[in-house]
Design an enzyme around this catalytic site. Structure first.
Site, PDB file in Angstrom:
ATOM      1  N   TYR A 144       0.856  -1.187   0.000  1.00  0.00           N
ATOM      2  CA  TYR A 144       0.000   0.000   0.000  1.00  0.00           C
ATOM      3  C   TYR A 144       0.894   1.241   0.000  1.00  0.00           C
ATOM      4  O   TYR A 144       1.364   1.717   1.032  1.00  0.00           O
ATOM      5  CB  TYR A 144      -1.020  -0.059   1.139  1.00  0.00           C
ATOM      6  CG  TYR A 144      -2.247  -0.819   0.678  1.00  0.00           C
ATOM      7  CD1 TYR A 144      -2.116  -1.852  -0.258  1.00  0.00           C
ATOM      8  CD2 TYR A 144      -3.521  -0.506   1.093  1.00  0.00           C
ATOM      9  CE1 TYR A 144      -3.207  -2.546  -0.743  1.00  0.00           C
ATOM     10  CE2 TYR A 144      -4.630  -1.203   0.620  1.00  0.00           C
ATOM     11  CZ  TYR A 144      -4.459  -2.228  -0.293  1.00  0.00           C
ATOM     12  OH  TYR A 144      -5.550  -2.908  -0.772  1.00  0.00           O
ATOM     13  N   LYS A 197       2.448 -15.150   0.012  1.00  0.00           N
ATOM     14  CA  LYS A 197       2.759 -15.641  -1.338  1.00  0.00           C
ATOM     15  C   LYS A 197       4.272 -15.836  -1.402  1.00  0.00           C
ATOM     16  O   LYS A 197       4.957 -15.336  -2.302  1.00  0.00           O
ATOM     17  CB  LYS A 197       2.243 -14.637  -2.380  1.00  0.00           C
ATOM     18  CG  LYS A 197       2.283 -15.134  -3.809  1.00  0.00           C
ATOM     19  CD  LYS A 197       1.297 -16.258  -4.097  1.00  0.00           C
ATOM     20  CE  LYS A 197       1.476 -16.748  -5.532  1.00  0.00           C
ATOM     21  NZ  LYS A 197       0.709 -17.994  -5.805  1.00  0.00           N
ATOM     22  N   ASP A 230      -3.600 -17.452  -3.056  1.00  0.00           N
ATOM     23  CA  ASP A 230      -4.528 -18.013  -4.047  1.00  0.00           C
ATOM     24  C   ASP A 230      -5.245 -19.229  -3.472  1.00  0.00           C
ATOM     25  O   ASP A 230      -6.462 -19.387  -3.613  1.00  0.00           O
ATOM     26  CB  ASP A 230      -3.819 -18.334  -5.368  1.00  0.00           C
ATOM     27  CG  ASP A 230      -2.432 -18.920  -5.181  1.00  0.00           C
ATOM     28  OD1 ASP A 230      -1.924 -18.958  -4.041  1.00  0.00           O
ATOM     29  OD2 ASP A 230      -1.838 -19.367  -6.184  1.00  0.00           O
ATOM     30  N   ASP A 254      -6.895  -6.714   2.919  1.00  0.00           N
ATOM     31  CA  ASP A 254      -7.974  -5.881   2.399  1.00  0.00           C
ATOM     32  C   ASP A 254      -8.904  -6.742   1.546  1.00  0.00           C
ATOM     33  O   ASP A 254     -10.129  -6.733   1.694  1.00  0.00           O
ATOM     34  CB  ASP A 254      -7.352  -4.748   1.568  1.00  0.00           C
ATOM     35  CG  ASP A 254      -8.324  -3.618   1.297  1.00  0.00           C
ATOM     36  OD1 ASP A 254      -9.432  -3.643   1.845  1.00  0.00           O
ATOM     37  OD2 ASP A 254      -7.962  -2.723   0.520  1.00  0.00           O
ATOM     38  N   ASP A 258     -12.873  -8.567   2.568  1.00  0.00           N
ATOM     39  CA  ASP A 258     -14.089  -8.322   1.781  1.00  0.00           C
ATOM     40  C   ASP A 258     -14.707  -9.647   1.358  1.00  0.00           C
ATOM     41  O   ASP A 258     -15.921  -9.850   1.445  1.00  0.00           O
ATOM     42  CB  ASP A 258     -13.773  -7.496   0.524  1.00  0.00           C
ATOM     43  CG  ASP A 258     -13.926  -6.001   0.767  1.00  0.00           C
ATOM     44  OD1 ASP A 258     -13.804  -5.577   1.926  1.00  0.00           O
ATOM     45  OD2 ASP A 258     -14.150  -5.262  -0.211  1.00  0.00           O
TER      46      ASP A 258
HETATM   47  P1  ATP Z   1     -13.705   1.124  -0.899  1.00  0.00           P
HETATM   48  O1  ATP Z   1     -12.679   1.084  -1.963  1.00  0.00           O
HETATM   49  O2  ATP Z   1     -13.919   2.468  -0.285  1.00  0.00           O
HETATM   50  O3  ATP Z   1     -13.562   0.018   0.128  1.00  0.00           O
HETATM   51  P2  ATP Z   1     -15.402  -0.288  -2.652  1.00  0.00           P
HETATM   52  O4  ATP Z   1     -15.308   0.307  -4.011  1.00  0.00           O
HETATM   53  O5  ATP Z   1     -14.617  -1.506  -2.320  1.00  0.00           O
HETATM   54  O6  ATP Z   1     -15.103   0.842  -1.584  1.00  0.00           O
HETATM   55  P3  ATP Z   1     -17.924  -0.541  -1.295  1.00  0.00           P
HETATM   56  O7  ATP Z   1     -18.325   0.857  -1.078  1.00  0.00           O
HETATM   57  O8  ATP Z   1     -17.435  -1.302  -0.110  1.00  0.00           O
HETATM   58  O9  ATP Z   1     -16.896  -0.615  -2.495  1.00  0.00           O
HETATM   59  O10 ATP Z   1     -19.124  -1.339  -1.932  1.00  0.00           O
HETATM   60  C1  ATP Z   1     -18.997  -2.588  -2.595  1.00  0.00           C
HETATM   61  C2  ATP Z   1     -20.392  -3.161  -2.821  1.00  0.00           C
HETATM   62  O11 ATP Z   1     -20.926  -3.580  -1.555  1.00  0.00           O
HETATM   63  C3  ATP Z   1     -21.366  -2.141  -3.397  1.00  0.00           C
HETATM   64  O12 ATP Z   1     -22.255  -2.761  -4.303  1.00  0.00           O
HETATM   65  C4  ATP Z   1     -22.112  -1.645  -2.180  1.00  0.00           C
HETATM   66  O13 ATP Z   1     -23.420  -1.201  -2.453  1.00  0.00           O
HETATM   67  C5  ATP Z   1     -22.138  -2.875  -1.280  1.00  0.00           C
HETATM   68  N1  ATP Z   1     -22.124  -2.450   0.124  1.00  0.00           N
HETATM   69  C6  ATP Z   1     -21.076  -1.929   0.797  1.00  0.00           C
HETATM   70  N2  ATP Z   1     -21.428  -1.609   2.040  1.00  0.00           N
HETATM   71  C7  ATP Z   1     -22.733  -1.939   2.175  1.00  0.00           C
HETATM   72  C8  ATP Z   1     -23.692  -1.833   3.242  1.00  0.00           C
HETATM   73  N3  ATP Z   1     -23.348  -1.318   4.451  1.00  0.00           N
HETATM   74  N4  ATP Z   1     -24.944  -2.270   3.022  1.00  0.00           N
HETATM   75  C9  ATP Z   1     -25.288  -2.790   1.848  1.00  0.00           C
HETATM   76  N5  ATP Z   1     -24.446  -2.910   0.783  1.00  0.00           N
HETATM   77  C10 ATP Z   1     -23.185  -2.488   0.959  1.00  0.00           C
END
Ligand code: ATP
Length: 368
Positions: A144, A197, A230, A254, A258
């Site tokens: 990062y 990795k 992976d 990160d 997710d």
């Molecule tokens: P960042 O780079 O800031 O982490 P990102 O581009 O990874 O953001 P997010 O904003 O986390 O993306 O959103 C990814 C997907 O998950 C989107 O479709 C969003 O609507 C959904 N999402 C994220 N947070 C929520 C929430 N609290 N409730 C419902 N859906 C969510």
């Protein structure tokens, strides 16, 4: 003002910053504050003292920068804070290209550990229904580029057609994140998986894996294994319920958190706490979700549980079992609300953000 008395004689609780942020921040951050207040009242703990501070797009408009120095100064005097998401990709230049608000705050306060649980809720749909793990993400170096150098960034372009990114791995930073992971595992199911990795990035990721293994030798009661990143994604999908604590470097953490959050049901339920040895910041693992902002459909669970983690962290530090109990109560009330079928659309329900929040507050008030 972190003692137990105030001038009118009543007890005072922690002084907490509240930074609303962008996108769904104005919906989910006040929801988390309302739930934390209700939990503290239900537990019989001293009331929380909230300090709203500017950050993000509104701070650009009002203060000329997304992360005002006055906000950082104010945070330094508080016991902890709740940070809403930011949509820094939408900021005007030069702010879009600069270190974003959460990166700035993490760096300013040396918040090196990013603790990201992913837990499936009974009563809600999930790809991996039994998932109950924590990703412990190193927060200060790796690839990062916005945080792995003291001056400048670890990314540069020697010519228009060549871009180079540095990955930084130091024994000190790996050791402290490994200690965080093993200590956490001791309070959970005593299993740590090191994700790396090292077969390709032999020196950098090799150092990460080896130092984690070294630290593991001080924890003979904790089982350790390691996976290449992976393979880790495959195993998370295939047998995510087997994992307990996953420790990994910044970028992998990160991405993996997710993935784990979504496998557990929805990214909207994935909380996180950023910590150093003496400071903590609650922050949902997800971003600002601009695609659903302003529609009262965002899931506030991640922000609520992040705030609960902050209360538990403060309770541990202060030896305050009542404050810790307030954090547990938030987890319990969110769970029982979901079990009753009250969920936002991302979990398959039709409840609004405000409706879900009211249900959790009512659950807490009822002693649930
Ligand atoms: P960042 O780079 O800031 O982490 P990102 O581009 O990874 O953001 P997010 O904003 O986390 O993306 O959103 C990814 C997907 O998950 C989107 O479709 C969003 O609507 C959904 N999402 C994220 N947070 C929520 C929430 N609290 N409730 C419902 N859906 C969510």
């Amino acid at each position: 003002m972190t003692g137990n008395d105030r001038t009118d004689g009543g007890p005072i609780g922690p002084r907490l910053g509240v930074l609303i942020g962008d996108g769904i921040g104005p919906e989910i951050v006040p929801a988390a504050v309302a739930v934390a207040d209700a939990a503290v009242a239900a537990a019989g703990a001293a009331p929380l003292e909230w300090h709203p501070l500017p950050i993000g797009a509104s701070a650009i408009d009002e203060n000329g920068t997304p992360t005002p120095a006055a906000t950082l100064d104010a945070l330094a005097a508080l016991d902890g804070w709740v940070l809403g998401p930011h949509d820094s990709a939408a900021y005007p230049e030069p702010f879009r290209s600069q270190l974003n608000p959460s990166g700035t705050v993490r760096r300013h306060f040396g918040l090196y550990a990013n603790i990201r649980p992913a837990v499936a809720f009974s009563g809600a749909r999930a790809v991996v229904p039994g998932m109950d793990l924590v990703v412990v993400r190193e927060n200060t170096e790796g690839f990062y580029a916005d945080r792995n150098t003291v001056a400048g960034t670890g990314e540069f372009m020697p010519s228009p057609d060549v871009a180079i990114a540095l990955g930084v791995f130091t024994r000190t930073a790996v050791r402290r994140i490994a200690v965080t992971a093993f200590e956490l595992a001791r309070r959970r199911r005593r299993r740590v998986t090191v994700v790396h990795k090292a077969n390709v990035l032999r020196l950098t990721m090799g150092l990460f894996r080896d130092v984690c293994r070294e630290v593991g030798r001080d924890y003979p009661d904790v089982a350790v294994d390691d996976l290449h990143i992976d393979a880790a994604t495959v195993h998370l999908v295939r047998r995510g319920a087997d994992f307990d604590v996953v420790v990994t470097e910044n970028m992998f953490g990160d991405v993996l958190s997710d993935l784990a959050g979504e496998l557990a049901g929805s990214l909207g339920t994935a909380p996180s706490l950023n910590t150093s040895d003496d400071r903590a910041m609650a922050q949902a693992a997800h971003g600002s979700a601009p695609d659903i902002a302003g529609r009262d459909v965002a899931n506030p669970i991640a922000m609520m549980l992040s705030t609960a983690m902050l209360l538990e962290w403060l309770g541990d530090r202060r030896g305050d079992a009542v404050l810790r109990d307030a954090g547990y109560r938030v987890h319990a009330a969110v769970r029982s609300t979901v079990v009753r079928g009250i969920t936002t659309p991302d979990l398959g329900g039709s409840t609004t953000t405000s409706g879900f929040t009211a249900a959790v507050v009512a659950e807490l008030a009822a002693g649930g």
